[in-house]
Structures are given as C-alpha cells and as structure tokens.
Motif scaffolding. Structure first.
Motif, PDB file in Angstrom:
ATOM      1  N   PRO A 153       1.733  65.865  41.393  1.00 44.40           N
ATOM      2  CA  PRO A 153       0.646  66.384  40.552  1.00 44.40           C
ATOM      3  C   PRO A 153       0.392  67.866  40.791  1.00 44.40           C
ATOM      4  CG  PRO A 153       0.019  64.329  41.645  1.00 44.40           C
ATOM      5  CD  PRO A 153       1.284  64.792  42.281  1.00 44.40           C
ATOM      6  N   ASP A 154       0.225  68.605  39.704  1.00 42.75           N
ATOM      7  CA  ASP A 154      -0.157  70.024  39.748  1.00 42.75           C
ATOM      8  C   ASP A 154       0.885  70.921  40.421  1.00 42.75           C
ATOM      9  OD1 ASP A 154      -2.639  69.367  38.562  1.00 42.75           O
ATOM     10  OD2 ASP A 154      -3.454  68.840  40.533  1.00 42.75           O
ATOM     11  N   ALA A 155       2.095  70.419  40.636  1.00 43.64           N
ATOM     12  CA  ALA A 155       3.139  71.253  41.242  1.00 43.64           C
ATOM     13  C   ALA A 155       3.757  72.156  40.180  1.00 43.64           C
ATOM     14  CB  ALA A 155       4.223  70.381  41.869  1.00 43.64           C
ATOM     15  N   HIS A 156       4.320  73.274  40.606  1.00 39.59           N
ATOM     16  CA  HIS A 156       5.058  74.140  39.691  1.00 39.59           C
ATOM     17  C   HIS A 156       6.241  73.346  39.151  1.00 39.59           C
ATOM     18  CE1 HIS A 156       7.873  77.386  38.481  1.00 39.59           C
ATOM     19  NE2 HIS A 156       6.764  78.067  38.225  1.00 39.59           N
ATOM     20  N   VAL A 165      10.640  69.435  39.489  1.00 41.01           N
ATOM     21  CA  VAL A 165      11.921  68.920  39.011  1.00 41.01           C
ATOM     22  C   VAL A 165      12.911  68.820  40.166  1.00 41.01           C
ATOM     23  CG1 VAL A 165      13.925  69.439  37.567  1.00 41.01           C
ATOM     24  CG2 VAL A 165      11.625  69.728  36.644  1.00 41.01           C
ATOM     25  N   ARG A 166      12.983  69.864  40.980  1.00 44.46           N
ATOM     26  CA  ARG A 166      13.942  69.871  42.093  1.00 44.46           C
ATOM     27  C   ARG A 166      13.667  68.713  43.058  1.00 44.46           C
ATOM     28  NH1 ARG A 166      15.696  71.897  47.043  1.00 44.46           N
ATOM     29  NH2 ARG A 166      17.688  73.025  46.892  1.00 44.46           N
ATOM     30  N   PHE A 176       8.480  69.542  32.226  1.00 43.75           N
ATOM     31  CA  PHE A 176       8.828  70.807  31.567  1.00 43.75           C
ATOM     32  C   PHE A 176       7.750  71.220  30.561  1.00 43.75           C
ATOM     33  CE2 PHE A 176      13.100  69.407  32.921  1.00 43.75           C
ATOM     34  CZ  PHE A 176      13.497  70.548  33.613  1.00 43.75           C
ATOM     35  N   LEU A 177       7.265  70.261  29.772  1.00 43.83           N
ATOM     36  CA  LEU A 177       6.245  70.588  28.778  1.00 43.83           C
ATOM     37  C   LEU A 177       4.962  71.075  29.457  1.00 43.83           C
ATOM     38  CD1 LEU A 177       6.666  67.644  26.228  1.00 43.83           C
ATOM     39  CD2 LEU A 177       7.535  69.995  26.031  1.00 43.83           C
ATOM     40  N   ALA A 178       4.588  70.418  30.555  1.00 43.81           N
ATOM     41  CA  ALA A 178       3.394  70.841  31.294  1.00 43.81           C
ATOM     42  C   ALA A 178       3.591  72.215  31.912  1.00 43.81           C
ATOM     43  CB  ALA A 178       3.050  69.820  32.380  1.00 43.81           C
ATOM     44  N   GLY A 179       4.855  72.586  32.165  1.00 41.51           N
ATOM     45  CA  GLY A 179       5.156  73.904  32.713  1.00 41.51           C
ATOM     46  C   GLY A 179       5.195  74.991  31.661  1.00 41.51           C
ATOM     47  N   GLY A 193      18.276  79.320  35.581  1.00 38.95           N
ATOM     48  CA  GLY A 193      18.575  79.636  34.190  1.00 38.95           C
ATOM     49  C   GLY A 193      17.480  79.150  33.259  1.00 38.95           C
ATOM     50  N   PHE A 194      16.976  77.938  33.500  1.00 45.10           N
ATOM     51  CA  PHE A 194      15.880  77.415  32.682  1.00 45.10           C
ATOM     52  C   PHE A 194      14.667  78.349  32.775  1.00 45.10           C
ATOM     53  CE2 PHE A 194      17.416  72.816  33.705  1.00 45.10           C
ATOM     54  CZ  PHE A 194      18.500  72.984  32.859  1.00 45.10           C
ATOM     55  N   GLU A 195      14.402  78.828  33.997  1.00 42.40           N
ATOM     56  CA  GLU A 195      13.243  79.690  34.212  1.00 42.40           C
ATOM     57  C   GLU A 195      13.370  80.994  33.433  1.00 42.40           C
ATOM     58  OE1 GLU A 195      10.500  80.529  38.028  1.00 42.40           O
ATOM     59  OE2 GLU A 195      12.621  81.023  38.307  1.00 42.40           O
ATOM     60  N   ARG A 196      14.559  81.584  33.441  1.00 44.16           N
ATOM     61  CA  ARG A 196      14.766  82.837  32.709  1.00 44.16           C
ATOM     62  C   ARG A 196      14.591  82.625  31.204  1.00 44.16           C
ATOM     63  NH1 ARG A 196      18.806  83.472  36.632  1.00 44.16           N
ATOM     64  NH2 ARG A 196      20.429  82.725  35.215  1.00 44.16           N
ATOM     65  N   LEU A 197      15.131  81.527  30.686  1.00 42.82           N
ATOM     66  CA  LEU A 197      14.989  81.246  29.260  1.00 42.82           C
ATOM     67  C   LEU A 197      13.516  81.020  28.899  1.00 42.82           C
ATOM     68  CD1 LEU A 197      18.026  78.839  28.698  1.00 42.82           C
ATOM     69  CD2 LEU A 197      17.827  81.214  27.942  1.00 42.82           C
TER      70      LEU A 197
END
Length: 237
Positions: free
Chosen positions: A77-80, A85-86, A127-130, A224-228
């Motif tokens: 919960p509430d994690a980045h 994901v990792r 991902f959506l919450a991020g 890569g996901f983060e950069r996109l």
C-alpha cells in the motif's frame, strides 16, 4: 505423504485441501507423478471424491496455479509504483523457485481463472495508481510479459550438459574443448560469454547467474517504463 492420508481421515475434504495436496505431491514427486488417482491415494480417499472439488486434471492444474499466486506477496500500500512492481515480481519469482513444476503449468494454461485475472488486475492497478495512462500501461504489460509470473525465457540455454537434477554430466576436459570450439566458430558469442562472472550455484546449473540476469532485465524495463511515463508517452505519437 502419509501425514496427508492420516489428516484426511480427520479433516473433511474440500477444494483448498485438494489443491494443497496436489502442490505438495508435485513438489515432492514431480508433475509427471501427479494424477487424480495418485492424489486420491495420498489423501486417503477414493478418486471419485476428488471430482466433487475439481472437475478434471485441467481444473486441478488451474487451481494449483491459483494456489501459487496465493503465495505471492500482495501489493504494498502507498508504495512508489516502481518499487511495488519490483517487489511483487521478485516475490512471484521466489514462489516459482519454490515450486519448479509451476512454470510449465503457468505457460500451458489457456483459460484465466478469476484468481489469475485478479492478479493481473492488481498489476495494472499499480501502474495506473502511479499515474501511468491506460495506453502506456497496455504496452507496459506486454513488455513485462511473463516476468509478472516470475520467469522469462532465457536466450542462453545453460541446462545443456546437465542431467535432470541440474548436475553436470560433461567433464571439465569436454567443457574446455567445447569452449575452444565456440571461440573458433562463434567468436562473438564466446566474447560475451566470457565477459561476465558465472554462478555455479545458479538454479539453471553451471552458467549465467540467472537471478542477477532476471533482476537486471527487470530493472532495465522498469527504468524504461519510468522514462516513458515522465515523457507522457503515447502510442502512435
């Protein structure tokens, strides 16, 4: 296994107990030993008793996958999103390493159970919450692929030269000769093969450190996901 049979005489049979017994049997005797008859024997019941809880062998395997998913740590919960994901992917990998039979079963499933769909839904939700768009998340899930289940197909097959238990069956001299032949015939492959340290205790046997390679690829994808995401990437744009 006798403990399962003894417990069966005291505890009423239910679906959860059938699936747990199937997982234990596959862990201890291998997936090839798993049959409805053998499972019934281990539980101390007649085979027909199992069909009240699982319709057939395929439903049994589906349920075993559900049981493995139940071992994976829930989302934090509430994690980045990146660490969430990792952590979840590596928890899935730990679960699969505890149950070596699970990977081919996961790969062979053709119908997604509610548990499987729920697990995937939770991944999408991270991902959506991020802040990821639905568009980017769609492509992210394709790229993540089987890593969400804790495995990926390796480009190098390090199992060659091993027996069924991962023990080497190729002598040191033969291995050296194979290395010389590779150096002569496939110099580029030989160059990268010698460029990294290798782990003799790897779960795939002598060869690449599979845990390191798995985490390396996972981190490359996540970066890569983060950069996109930071670029507000859109497909077709």
């Amino acid at each position: 296994m006798t403990q399962l049979a003894e417990a069966a005489t005291r505890i009423p049979l239910n679906r959860e107990r059938v699936l747990l017994a199937a997982v234990v049997l596959a862990d201890e005797a291998g997936l090839e030993s798993l049959s409805m008859r053998r499972l019934a024997q281990e539980l101390g019941v007649v085979p027909m008793a199992l069909y009240k809880h699982v319709a057939n062998k395929e439903e049994l395997l589906d349920g075993m996958v559900d049981a493995i998913i139940g071992e994976i740590d829930p989302p934090i919960p509430d994690a980045h999103w990146k660490s969430a994901v990792r952590t979840r992917v590596l928890s899935a990998r730990s679960a699969l390493l505890r149950h070596p039979w699970a990977r081919p079963v996961v790969e062979s499933r053709t119908n997604a159970t509610p548990v499987v769909l729920g697990y995937m839904n939770e991944f999408v939700g991270i991902f959506l919450a991020g802040g990821f768009s639905a568009d980017l998340t769609h492509h992210v899930m394709h790229a993540l692929g089987s890593r969400m289940w804790g495995f990926t197909q390796e480009v190098f097959d390090d199992s060659a030269g091993q027996d069924g238990n991962g023990e080497a069956i190729v002598t040191t001299e033969a291995r050296a000769a194979m290395a010389r032949q590779m150096a002569e015939s496939y110099p580029n492959l030989f160059q990268i093969a010698m460029a990294a340290a290798h782990d003799d205790e790897s779960v795939v046997g002598h060869g690449c450190d599979d845990q390191f390679e798995f985490e390396f690829a996972l981190d490359v994808l996540l970066d890569g996901f983060e950069r996109l995401h930071e670029r507000n990437w859109k497909s077709g744009g």
